[in-house]
Design a protein around this motif. Structure first.
Motif, short mmCIF file in Angstrom:
data_model
loop_
_atom_site.label_atom_id
_atom_site.label_comp_id
_atom_site.label_asym_id
_atom_site.label_seq_id
_atom_site.Cartn_x
_atom_site.Cartn_y
_atom_site.Cartn_z
N ILE B 76 0.86 -1.19 0.00
CA ILE B 76 0.00 0.00 0.00
C ILE B 76 0.89 1.23 0.00
O ILE B 76 1.79 1.38 0.85
CB ILE B 76 -0.95 0.04 1.21
CG1 ILE B 76 -1.85 -1.21 1.22
CG2 ILE B 76 -1.81 1.31 1.17
CD1 ILE B 76 -2.82 -1.27 2.40
N THR B 77 0.65 2.10 -0.94
CA THR B 77 1.40 3.35 -1.06
C THR B 77 0.59 4.48 -0.44
O THR B 77 -0.62 4.57 -0.63
CB THR B 77 1.65 3.67 -2.55
OG1 THR B 77 2.33 2.57 -3.15
CG2 THR B 77 2.48 4.93 -2.71
N ALA B 78 1.29 5.32 0.32
CA ALA B 78 0.66 6.51 0.91
C ALA B 78 -0.63 6.13 1.65
O ALA B 78 -1.73 6.57 1.27
CB ALA B 78 0.38 7.56 -0.15
N ALA B 79 -0.47 5.32 2.67
CA ALA B 79 -1.63 4.81 3.41
C ALA B 79 -2.50 5.93 3.96
O ALA B 79 -2.00 7.01 4.33
CB ALA B 79 -1.16 3.90 4.54
N GLN B 80 -3.79 5.66 4.01
CA GLN B 80 -4.76 6.61 4.53
C GLN B 80 -5.55 5.97 5.68
O GLN B 80 -5.64 4.74 5.74
CB GLN B 80 -5.71 7.04 3.42
CG GLN B 80 -5.01 7.73 2.26
CD GLN B 80 -5.94 8.07 1.13
OE1 GLN B 80 -7.14 7.80 1.18
NE2 GLN B 80 -5.40 8.68 0.08
N PRO B 81 -6.11 6.78 6.57
CA PRO B 81 -6.89 6.20 7.68
C PRO B 81 -7.99 5.25 7.20
O PRO B 81 -8.31 4.29 7.89
CB PRO B 81 -7.47 7.44 8.37
CG PRO B 81 -6.45 8.50 8.12
CD PRO B 81 -5.95 8.24 6.72
N GLY B 82 -8.53 5.50 6.04
CA GLY B 82 -9.56 4.62 5.49
C GLY B 82 -9.05 3.24 5.12
O GLY B 82 -9.84 2.34 4.85
N ASP B 83 -7.73 3.05 5.10
CA ASP B 83 -7.15 1.73 4.81
C ASP B 83 -7.15 0.84 6.06
O ASP B 83 -6.84 -0.35 5.97
CB ASP B 83 -5.71 1.87 4.30
CG ASP B 83 -5.62 2.59 2.97
OD1 ASP B 83 -4.63 3.31 2.75
OD2 ASP B 83 -6.56 2.44 2.14
N THR B 84 -7.45 1.42 7.20
CA THR B 84 -7.45 0.67 8.46
C THR B 84 -8.39 -0.53 8.37
O THR B 84 -9.51 -0.41 7.87
CB THR B 84 -7.87 1.59 9.62
OG1 THR B 84 -6.87 2.58 9.79
CG2 THR B 84 -8.06 0.81 10.91
N GLY B 85 -7.92 -1.67 8.85
CA GLY B 85 -8.75 -2.87 8.83
C GLY B 85 -7.92 -4.12 9.00
O GLY B 85 -6.71 -4.06 9.19
N LEU B 86 -8.60 -5.25 8.91
CA LEU B 86 -7.95 -6.56 8.97
C LEU B 86 -7.77 -7.05 7.54
O LEU B 86 -8.74 -7.16 6.79
CB LEU B 86 -8.81 -7.54 9.76
CG LEU B 86 -8.36 -9.01 9.77
CD1 LEU B 86 -7.03 -9.18 10.48
CD2 LEU B 86 -9.43 -9.89 10.43
N TYR B 87 -6.53 -7.31 7.15
CA TYR B 87 -6.23 -7.79 5.81
C TYR B 87 -5.95 -9.29 5.89
O TYR B 87 -5.15 -9.74 6.70
CB TYR B 87 -5.03 -7.04 5.22
CG TYR B 87 -5.38 -5.63 4.84
CD1 TYR B 87 -5.43 -4.63 5.81
CD2 TYR B 87 -5.69 -5.28 3.53
CE1 TYR B 87 -5.78 -3.33 5.48
CE2 TYR B 87 -6.04 -3.98 3.18
CZ TYR B 87 -6.09 -3.02 4.16
OH TYR B 87 -6.45 -1.73 3.83
N LEU B 88 -6.63 -10.03 5.03
CA LEU B 88 -6.53 -11.49 5.03
C LEU B 88 -6.12 -11.98 3.66
O LEU B 88 -6.70 -11.59 2.65
CB LEU B 88 -7.90 -12.11 5.36
CG LEU B 88 -8.45 -11.85 6.76
CD1 LEU B 88 -9.96 -12.06 6.78
CD2 LEU B 88 -7.79 -12.79 7.77
N CYS B 89 -5.11 -12.85 3.63
CA CYS B 89 -4.82 -13.56 2.39
C CYS B 89 -5.46 -14.94 2.50
O CYS B 89 -5.63 -15.47 3.60
CB CYS B 89 -3.33 -13.66 2.12
SG CYS B 89 -2.38 -14.59 3.33
N ALA B 90 -5.84 -15.49 1.38
CA ALA B 90 -6.50 -16.79 1.36
C ALA B 90 -6.08 -17.54 0.11
O ALA B 90 -6.19 -17.00 -1.00
CB ALA B 90 -8.02 -16.63 1.42
N GLY B 91 -5.61 -18.75 0.31
CA GLY B 91 -5.14 -19.55 -0.82
C GLY B 91 -6.15 -20.61 -1.21
O GLY B 91 -6.78 -21.22 -0.36
#
Lengths: 114, 115
Positions: B76-91
Motif C-alpha cells: 500500500i502506497t501513501a496509506a490513509q486512515p480509510g485503509d485501516t482494517g484486517l487484511y486477510l490472504c487466502a489460498g
C-alpha cells in the motif's frame, strides 16, 4: 452493501436457549458457507453446502446444526451453546465450486452466549 | 495441512507511509485472494491473483503473486486512515474437483493508519 444478508445482526442467548441464524443470497450462487470468527482472527470454516447438499462439516460440535432449505437460504440452528461459542458467525456464498472464484461474505451475526 | 503464514500480524503507521504485507507458504496454490475486513462487517474481496508472477494494481494497492505460486504480497502506497482494517490472504487449491472451494486463510494483518 453486501449481497449476502444475515439476520440477526446481534444475538444474545443463554446456554439452554435454541436460536437460529439466517443467511440469504439472490446471486444464484450454488455454494454457501458458515464461518466462525473470533476477534482479530481469520474466519474458521464450519460447514459448506454445495447445490443444497452438505459437502463439508469441519468436525463442528452437534450443538451447531446447519440447514439449507433452498439455493438462496442457509440457516444455522443453535442449541445448548457454551460461552466459548461467542463469536462473529459469517455466512458466505460462491458462484460454484470453482476454487478460484471469490467468497461473498455477509456482515455476520455477533453471537454472545451467557 | 496447508499453512499460509501472514506477516506482520500488527501494523501501526502514520498517514502517508508505505507498507507491505506478506503471505508465504510451502504449498503451491492455484490462486491467492486478498480480503479486507472492517469492524462490524464481513471480509470483502480486494483481488484474486492466479498466474505466477502476476502483478495487479488497485489504486494505491499493488498485489503480487510469486513465480512459484507459493507466496504473495500486498503493498500500500501513501496509506490513509480509510485503509485501516484486517487484511486477510487466502489460498485456493485445486484438489481434483473435491475441494468444494475450500480456502486456506492466513492469520491476518491488523493495519491501523493514524491521521
Amino acid at each position: 452493501d453486501t449481497e449476502v444478508t444475515q439476520t440477526p445482526k446481534h444475538l444474545v442467548m443463554g446456554m439452554t436457549n435454541k436460536k437460529s441464524l439466517k443467511c440469504e443470497q439472490h446471486m444464484g450462487h450454488r455454494a454457501m458457507y458458515w464461518y466462525k470468527q473470533k476477534a482479530k482472527k481469520p474466519p474458521e470454516l464450519m460447514f459448506v453446502y454445495s447445490y443444497e447438499k452438505l459437502s463439508i462439516n469441519e468436525s463442528v460440535p452437534s450443538r451447531f446444526s446447519p440447514e439449507c432449505p433452498n439455493s438462496s437460504l442457509l440457516n444455522l440452528h443453535l442449541h445448548a451453546l457454551q460461552p466459548e461459542d461467542s463469536a462473529l458467525y459469517l455466512c458466505a456464498s460462491r458462484r460454484n465450486r470453482d476454487h478460484n472464484s471469490p467468497l461473498h461474505f455477509g456482515n455476520g451475526t455477533r453471537l454472545t452466549v451467557t | 495441512t496447508q499453512l499460509l503464514e501472514q506477516s506482520p500480524q500488527f501494523l501501526s503507521i502514520q498517514e502517508g507511509e508505505n507498507l507491505t504485507v506478506y503471505c508465504n507458504s510451502s504449498s503451491v496454490f492455484s490462486s491467492l485472494q486478498w480480503y479486507r475486513q472492517e469492524p462490524g462487517e464481513g471480509p470483502v474481496l480486494l483481488v484474486t491473483v492466479v498466474t505466477g508472477g502476476e502483478v495487479k494494481k488497485l489504486k494505491r494497492l499493488t498485489f503480487q503473486f510469486g513465480d512459484a505460486r507459493k507466496d504473495s504480497s500486498l503493498h500500500i502506497t501513501a496509506a490513509q486512515p480509510g485503509d485501516t482494517g484486517l487484511y486477510l490472504c487466502a489460498g485456493a487449491k485445486n484438489a481434483g474437483g473435491t475441494s468444494y472451494g475450500k480456502l486456506t486463510f492466513g492469520q491476518g494483518t491488523i493495519l491501523t493508519v493514524h491521521p
